[in-house]
Design an enzyme around this catalytic site. Structure first.
Site, PDB file in Angstrom:
ATOM      1  N   ARG A  70       0.826  -1.216   0.000  1.00  0.00           N
ATOM      2  CA  ARG A  70       0.000   0.000   0.000  1.00  0.00           C
ATOM      3  C   ARG A  70       0.862   1.269   0.000  1.00  0.00           C
ATOM      4  NH1 ARG A  70      -3.975   2.637   4.124  1.00  0.00           N
ATOM      5  NH2 ARG A  70      -5.556   3.483   2.723  1.00  0.00           N
ATOM      6  N   HIS A  74       0.439   4.443  -2.547  1.00  0.00           N
ATOM      7  CA  HIS A  74       0.227   5.827  -2.098  1.00  0.00           C
ATOM      8  C   HIS A  74       1.411   6.720  -2.460  1.00  0.00           C
ATOM      9  CE1 HIS A  74      -3.358   5.278   0.861  1.00  0.00           C
ATOM     10  NE2 HIS A  74      -3.458   4.475  -0.189  1.00  0.00           N
ATOM     11  N   ASP A  75       2.590   6.123  -2.640  1.00  0.00           N
ATOM     12  CA  ASP A  75       3.740   6.890  -3.116  1.00  0.00           C
ATOM     13  C   ASP A  75       3.518   7.297  -4.570  1.00  0.00           C
ATOM     14  OD1 ASP A  75       6.230   8.082  -3.300  1.00  0.00           O
ATOM     15  OD2 ASP A  75       7.271   6.198  -3.768  1.00  0.00           O
ATOM     16  N   ASP A  82       8.218   8.536  -6.013  1.00  0.00           N
ATOM     17  CA  ASP A  82       9.420   9.309  -5.688  1.00  0.00           C
ATOM     18  C   ASP A  82       9.735   9.299  -4.202  1.00  0.00           C
ATOM     19  OD1 ASP A  82       7.354  10.761  -4.699  1.00  0.00           O
ATOM     20  OD2 ASP A  82       7.814  12.625  -5.753  1.00  0.00           O
ATOM     21  N   ASN A 102      -4.070   8.475   4.713  1.00  0.00           N
ATOM     22  CA  ASN A 102      -2.797   7.962   5.244  1.00  0.00           C
ATOM     23  C   ASN A 102      -2.744   7.916   6.764  1.00  0.00           C
ATOM     24  OD1 ASN A 102      -1.954   7.770   2.619  1.00  0.00           O
ATOM     25  ND2 ASN A 102      -0.648   9.590   2.666  1.00  0.00           N
ATOM     26  N   PRO A 171      -7.625   7.664  -4.058  1.00  0.00           N
ATOM     27  CA  PRO A 171      -9.056   7.351  -3.968  1.00  0.00           C
ATOM     28  C   PRO A 171      -9.482   6.982  -2.553  1.00  0.00           C
ATOM     29  CG  PRO A 171      -7.865   5.616  -5.158  1.00  0.00           C
ATOM     30  CD  PRO A 171      -6.886   6.709  -4.898  1.00  0.00           C
ATOM     31  N   HIS A 201      -6.243  -5.906  -2.550  1.00  0.00           N
ATOM     32  CA  HIS A 201      -7.034  -6.058  -1.326  1.00  0.00           C
ATOM     33  C   HIS A 201      -7.286  -7.524  -0.977  1.00  0.00           C
ATOM     34  CE1 HIS A 201      -8.687  -1.666  -1.779  1.00  0.00           C
ATOM     35  NE2 HIS A 201      -7.419  -1.718  -1.387  1.00  0.00           N
ATOM     36  N   THR A 202      -6.696  -8.417  -1.725  1.00  0.00           N
ATOM     37  CA  THR A 202      -6.716  -9.837  -1.367  1.00  0.00           C
ATOM     38  C   THR A 202      -5.812 -10.101  -0.157  1.00  0.00           C
ATOM     39  OG1 THR A 202      -6.490 -12.085  -2.236  1.00  0.00           O
ATOM     40  CG2 THR A 202      -4.817 -10.502  -2.931  1.00  0.00           C
ATOM     41  N   ASP A 261      -3.989 -14.305  -3.490  1.00  0.00           N
ATOM     42  CA  ASP A 261      -4.680 -15.134  -4.487  1.00  0.00           C
ATOM     43  C   ASP A 261      -5.780 -14.286  -5.121  1.00  0.00           C
ATOM     44  OD1 ASP A 261      -6.499 -14.838  -2.464  1.00  0.00           O
ATOM     45  OD2 ASP A 261      -6.613 -16.961  -1.934  1.00  0.00           O
TER      46      ASP A 261
END
Ligand code: HEM
Ligand SMILES: *[C@@H]1O[C@H](CO)[C@@H](O)[C@H](O)[C@H]1NC(C)=O
Length: 335
Positions: A70, A74-75, A82, A102, A171, A201-202, A261
């Protein structure tokens, strides 16, 4: 008569070839382009160092894999990949850690520090924090049973961060499908990339604050098989009361939370996705394109793995045109 200084046709052809090879070599070294062998000469053990630390971290707690994956996302969504997400607030710099998506939510900064310390010991001043995250995110996926891909490297670490962009561009789970697709399009990523990447999100968990509206809202409406979904729903409500418990966590893929998975897509097919934004990919009235992708990635795990790998490379390719540096400490710009 011999003419020693005359060039024969083959010699001319040969020099033309040398010139051509030289110019393509220059092209291949365009600094704005990432490549898989960027550290081949300067730090050939970079990937090994990252991998070893990721093994320790994921063995200690599989959630760490999710946290790192994650962080990379978010980077990349703020100023490009960066390392901006890693910067701490200081008197002269406002970081991104307090952004809405965050704060109290991003984890794994200590793991990044540990990897960086080891990289600096092995090859001081060579490997950027942005590349560290991209490699570590791939290892995170592999260590929980997901696909492997070669990670193009050569990113630079930013000297700035953007709290504003973190608040606008990342988002949120409350946003509708159209808004989220447009946020991905704005980063050069398609709806297909979006569905595949949301497959992340698995693994990992969500805080109650991120899914309360959903479980006290339209969860029952989308859930198809009551016999299996109602017990799951009451468990969720137990862990996430109407009042309080904001930071209580539940896995987004409750079938196999620690396995990379395609079971996450099954939660959507059953109408029991934990995040509203995830369920929308399947249930939204405007989601004809995304719902068929959800069905495809559930039916065909290889197709999901292949698309996920390609989309991760694409997301990792979002660059910051400002360039930057090789940070010594991922939390601070070099002085
Ligand atoms: C499509 C839009 C997306 C939305 C709206 C979204 C939203 C969220 C939310 C709300 C959480 C829970 C955070 C919390 O409650 O603390 C979460 C967790 C997570 N997200 Fe996303 N996400 C999206 C896409 C992605 C992408 C593209 C990736 C990576 C490729 C990703 C990887 C993760 C991971 C691994 C976690 C679990 C983190 C942990 O357990 O620490 N997400 N996401
Ligand atoms: C990465 O970005 C460069 C331009 O910056 C582009 O030429 C290249 O095709 C991109 N690669 C991928 C895999 O998206």
């Amino acid at each position: 008569m011999a003419c020693y200084l005359c060039f024969s046709k083959p010699v001319l052809l040969f020099s033309a070839l040398v010139l051509w090879a030289f110019s393509t070599l220059l092209e291949a070294q365009d600094p704005s382009q990432l490549s898989s062998d960027y550290y081949l000469k300067t730090c050939p053990i970079a990937e090994q160092i990252v991998r070893k630390q990721m093994e320790y971290a994921v063995q200690a707690d599989p959630r760490n894999a999710a946290a790192i994956l994650r962080l990379h996302f978010h980077d990349c969504f703020v100023q490009g990949c960066d390392g901006s997400v890693l910067l701490d607030d200081t008197v002269t710099l406002i970081g991104e850690k307090k952004a809405e998506q965050n704060v109290k939510s991003l984890k794994g900064f200590d793991i990044v520090d540990k990897i960086k310390t080891n990289l600096e010991a092995g090859c001081p001043g060579i490997v950027t924090c942005a590349d560290l995250l991209a490699i570590a995110a791939r290892d995170a996926v592999v260590l929980l049973g997901g696909p492997y891909w070669d990670v193009p490297v050569g990113r630079k670490d930013s000297k700035t961060a953007s709290l504003d962009q973190a608040n606008t561009d990342i988002p949120t789970p409350q946003q509708g499908l159209v808004t989220i697709i447009s946020k991905f399009l704005a980063k050069g990523l398609s709806a297909t990339d979006m569905v595949a990447l949301a497959g992340a999100h698995t693994i990992g968990v969500s805080r109650c604050a991120s899914f309360r509206d959903r479980i006290y809202g339209d969860f029952e409406l989308t859930a198809k098989d009551e016999a299996s979904s109602l017990p799951y729903l009451s468990k969720l409500k137990e862990d996430c009361p109407l009042d309080g418990g904001d930071d209580n966590v539940s896995p987004m893929d409750h079938f196999t939370p620690n396995l990379f998975d395609n079971a996450f897509f099954e939660t959507l097919l059953k109408g029991t996705g934990l995040l509203n934004s995830d369920q929308e990919m399947y249930s939204s009235l405007v989601g004809f394109e995304t719902s068929s992708l959800v069905e495809k990635y559930w039916a065909d795990p290889v197709a999901f793995f292949n698309q996920f790998s390609d989309s991760m490379v694409k997301m990792g390719n979002i660059t910051n045109p400002e360039g930057g540096e090789v940070r010594k400490n991922c939390r601070f710009v070099n002085t």
